[in-house]
Scaffold this motif. Structure first.
Motif, short mmCIF file in Angstrom:
data_model
loop_
_atom_site.label_atom_id
_atom_site.label_comp_id
_atom_site.label_asym_id
_atom_site.label_seq_id
_atom_site.Cartn_x
_atom_site.Cartn_y
_atom_site.Cartn_z
N THR A 1 50.69 4.92 -21.81
CA THR A 1 51.60 4.77 -20.66
C THR A 1 53.05 4.81 -21.11
N GLN A 2 53.84 5.61 -20.45
CA GLN A 2 55.29 5.64 -20.69
C GLN A 2 55.92 4.70 -19.66
N ASP A 3 56.32 3.52 -20.12
CA ASP A 3 56.75 2.46 -19.20
C ASP A 3 57.96 2.85 -18.35
N ILE B 1 50.49 -0.55 -18.12
CA ILE B 1 51.50 -1.10 -19.02
C ILE B 1 51.14 -0.65 -20.44
N CYS B 2 52.09 -0.06 -21.15
CA CYS B 2 51.79 0.39 -22.51
C CYS B 2 51.42 -0.82 -23.39
N GLY B 3 50.31 -0.72 -24.09
CA GLY B 3 49.88 -1.80 -24.97
C GLY B 3 49.03 -2.85 -24.27
N GLU B 4 48.65 -2.59 -23.03
CA GLU B 4 47.83 -3.56 -22.29
C GLU B 4 46.50 -3.80 -23.01
N ASP B 5 45.99 -5.03 -22.88
CA ASP B 5 44.70 -5.30 -23.52
C ASP B 5 43.57 -4.77 -22.62
N ARG B 6 42.35 -4.86 -23.15
CA ARG B 6 41.20 -4.27 -22.46
C ARG B 6 41.01 -4.85 -21.06
N LYS B 7 41.23 -6.18 -20.97
CA LYS B 7 41.03 -6.85 -19.68
C LYS B 7 42.05 -6.32 -18.64
N THR B 8 43.29 -6.17 -19.07
CA THR B 8 44.33 -5.67 -18.15
C THR B 8 44.05 -4.22 -17.80
N TYR B 9 43.60 -3.45 -18.79
CA TYR B 9 43.28 -2.04 -18.54
C TYR B 9 42.27 -1.93 -17.39
N TYR B 10 41.22 -2.73 -17.47
CA TYR B 10 40.19 -2.66 -16.42
C TYR B 10 40.67 -3.29 -15.11
N LYS B 11 41.52 -4.31 -15.21
CA LYS B 11 42.11 -4.89 -13.99
C LYS B 11 42.88 -3.79 -13.24
N HIS B 12 43.57 -2.96 -13.99
CA HIS B 12 44.35 -1.88 -13.38
C HIS B 12 43.44 -0.80 -12.78
N ILE B 13 42.35 -0.51 -13.45
CA ILE B 13 41.39 0.46 -12.89
C ILE B 13 40.84 -0.09 -11.57
N HIS B 14 40.56 -1.37 -11.55
CA HIS B 14 40.03 -1.95 -10.31
C HIS B 14 41.09 -2.00 -9.21
N HIS C 1 53.26 2.09 -35.27
CA HIS C 1 52.01 2.86 -35.13
C HIS C 1 51.26 3.06 -36.45
N VAL C 2 51.62 2.32 -37.50
CA VAL C 2 50.92 2.48 -38.79
C VAL C 2 50.40 1.12 -39.28
N ASP C 3 49.08 1.01 -39.47
CA ASP C 3 48.48 -0.18 -40.09
C ASP C 3 47.98 0.20 -41.48
N GLU C 4 48.27 -0.67 -42.43
CA GLU C 4 47.86 -0.41 -43.82
C GLU C 4 46.59 -1.20 -44.14
N TYR C 5 45.53 -0.48 -44.51
CA TYR C 5 44.28 -1.12 -44.93
C TYR C 5 44.21 -1.04 -46.46
N ILE D 1 46.68 9.97 -30.97
CA ILE D 1 47.96 9.88 -31.70
C ILE D 1 49.08 10.61 -30.98
N ASN D 2 48.73 11.71 -30.29
CA ASN D 2 49.79 12.50 -29.65
C ASN D 2 50.39 11.77 -28.45
N LEU D 3 49.62 10.89 -27.84
CA LEU D 3 50.14 10.15 -26.68
C LEU D 3 50.70 8.80 -27.09
N ALA D 4 50.12 8.20 -28.14
CA ALA D 4 50.59 6.89 -28.57
C ALA D 4 51.92 6.98 -29.32
N ALA D 5 52.03 7.96 -30.21
CA ALA D 5 53.23 8.01 -31.07
C ALA D 5 54.20 9.11 -30.67
N ALA D 6 53.75 10.04 -29.83
CA ALA D 6 54.68 11.08 -29.33
C ALA D 6 54.58 11.07 -27.80
N GLU D 7 54.95 12.16 -27.19
CA GLU D 7 55.03 12.16 -25.72
C GLU D 7 53.86 12.85 -25.03
N GLY D 8 52.79 13.15 -25.79
CA GLY D 8 51.70 13.92 -25.21
C GLY D 8 52.09 15.39 -25.16
#
Ligand SMILES: NC(=O)c1ccc[n+]([C@@H]2O[C@H](COP(=O)([O-])OP(=O)(O)OC[C@H]3O[C@@H](n4cnc5c(N)ncnc54)[C@H](O)[C@@H]3O)[C@@H](O)[C@H]2O)c1
Length: 425
Positions: free
Chosen positions: A86-88, A105-118, A325-329, A346-353
């Motif tokens: 989502t581009q806020d 909302i960009c970064g919404e958790d799973r619960k909010t994601y489904y709340k929005h679908i509903h 957008h980078v996590d180090e394992y 990656i194209n939508l999360a870190a760039a503009e799609g």
């Protein structure tokens, strides 16, 4: 995560609207086909009074589709089709400047994601749009009692179409669906050139990765994979393709790429990108043999292509957000693996799609498909439909015109020659 509730919408921050509006109008400049359809819809109102819910990536291009559906007379509600895409600023502008309710909302958790679908389904839609079939899925599970109201649904992506065809095959599909992804006017351009370019863009923005001379492993040589591989090659990378389909593997080989199983590629790649629509394409056995500082990213629809739990299990430490957008394992063998955008697109999360110019064709196809299902509501049954060829031809003809390209027309002699079996002997 909590957003601001505004006019029955749930977005991050209405104050972002001014920037969002600029981006929506900028994208509109590159969407002449959709714009011409919007101008016709303004006059003809083909979706007059219809409640429409769209579950799409909330980007500047989607905003222009939303404006087009509203111009057609639809009562539209939009929710996101991915928690990170989502581009806020765009959602703020849709609410404030265009009067379109958005639940995303960009970064919404799973619960909010489904709340929005509903929330989108509470709108009681008779037409739905999906990118990945999440709305349709709810209309076949938690809200199955409401499926009877739906005239039809449009599906934007390969993974969604695969899910819907599986539902249809099982005899469980409850209303007609149009496989917009499968239209030539969509996947030939959007998946290949749109995902191809924007996946490169997302990786570079996230990492500042040098393509030239790097060994890039592309998992999946379908429409998206081909486009991405082609672009990496053009930027001087050494590209390796992994596939499970013998035909695609030969194609990749004859297109000039090295083809090998992931078990071999894992040892030599600098960057790995999954574009398969499948799950666990990169697994524990692959991470275990990767070089120190290998980068892994996904551009397929769901975040299951990279087995992240397996990566975590192999790690002694996880450093979140070493860069945006980078996590180090840090693996137990001391090697570091960098996971981009939590394994999400990656194209939508870190760039503009996808660039607007390519979404012009996809969303023009979507808009005309919506008009088609309303016109043909009485004759459609619960199955997966292809986009009528007439619509694809209209979209491509309008696009060519906007590009200032003329093409030849068949002469009457050629029409006759092609139609007559006896000719040519
Ligand atoms: N990032 C985006 O913006 C974007 C845009 C369009 C589509 N998509 C998504 O990208 C994915 C791919 O779409 P597509 O249109 O290219 O599909 P496609 O069907 O044309 O290609 C997928 C390819 O992956 C191959 N594959 C499957 N499992 C594999 C495995 N384990 N290892 C290697 N290859 C494997 C298949 O044989 C096929 O050739 C889908 O999930 C689609 O929804 C993403």
């Amino acid at each position: 995560m909590k957003g601001n509730l505004i006019m029955k919408a749930d977005i991050a921050d209405i104050k972002l609207a001014a920037g969002g509006k600029k981006r929506i109008l900028w994208a509109d400049n590159d969407m002449p086909v959709l714009r011409s359809i919007r101008e016709r819809f303004e006059k003809q109102k083909p979706l007059a009074g219809k409640n429409v819910s769209a579950c799409l990536h909330v980007t500047a291009e989607t905003a222009n589709l939303a404006r087009t559906l509203k111009a057609a007379g639809a009562n539209l509600v939009l929710c996101g089709s991915n928690p990170l895409s989502t581009q806020d600023d765009v959602s703020a502008s849709l609410v404030k400047d265009f009067g379109i309710p958005v639940f995303a909302i960009c970064g919404e958790d799973r619960k909010t994601y489904y709340k929005h679908i509903h929330a989108a389904l509470d709108h009681k839609p008779v037409i739905t749009f999906d990118d990945g079939a999440d709305l349709v899925n709810e209309l076949h599970s938690s809200r199955a009692a409401e499926a009877g109201r739906v005239i039809a649904s449009m599906e934007e992506t390969t993974t969604g179409v695969i899910r819907l065809r599986a539902l249809d095959k099982a005899g469980k599909l409850k209303f007609p669906v149009v496989a917009v992804n499968d239209a030539a006017s969509k996947h030939l351009f959007d998946n290949r050139y749109g995902t191809g370019q924007s996946t490169v863009d997302g990786i570079i923005r996230a990492t500042d990765f040098l393509m030239a001379g790097s060994k890039i492993v592309v998992a999946g040589y379908g429409w998206c994979g081909r486009g991405f591989a082609m672009r990496c090659k053009g930027m001087g990378a050494i590209v390796i393709v992994t596939e499970i389909d013998p035909i695609k593997a030969i194609e990749a080989s004859m297109d000039g790429f090295d083809v090998m199983p992931m078990s071999q590629a894992a040892k030599i790649g600098d960057l790995f990108v999954t574009l398969t629509g499948n799950k666990s394409v990169l697994r524990g056995e692959h991470f275990a043999v990767m070089k120190d500082r290998a980068v892994v990213a996904n551009s397929g629809h769901f975040n299951v292509e990279i087995d992240i739990p397996a990566l975590a299990k192999l790690s002694k430490k996880i450093n979140k957000g070493v860069r945006n957008h980078v996590d180090e394992y840090v693996l137990k063998n001391g090697h570091r693996v960098y996971l981009l955008a939590e394994g999400r697109l990656i194209n939508l999360a870190a760039a503009e799609g996808h660039p607007a110019s390519v979404m012009d064709m996809s969303f023009a196809t979507q808009a005309l498909a919506a008009e088609y299902v309303v016109k043909n509501a009485d004759s459609l049954t619960a199955s997966v439909y292809n986009v009528p060829v007439d619509i694809e031809n209209i979209v491509c003809t309008l696009k060519l015109k906007s590009m200032g390209i003329d093409i030849d027309k068949l002469t009457s002699e050629q029409v006759h020659y092609l139609a007559d079996f006896g000719e040519g002997t």
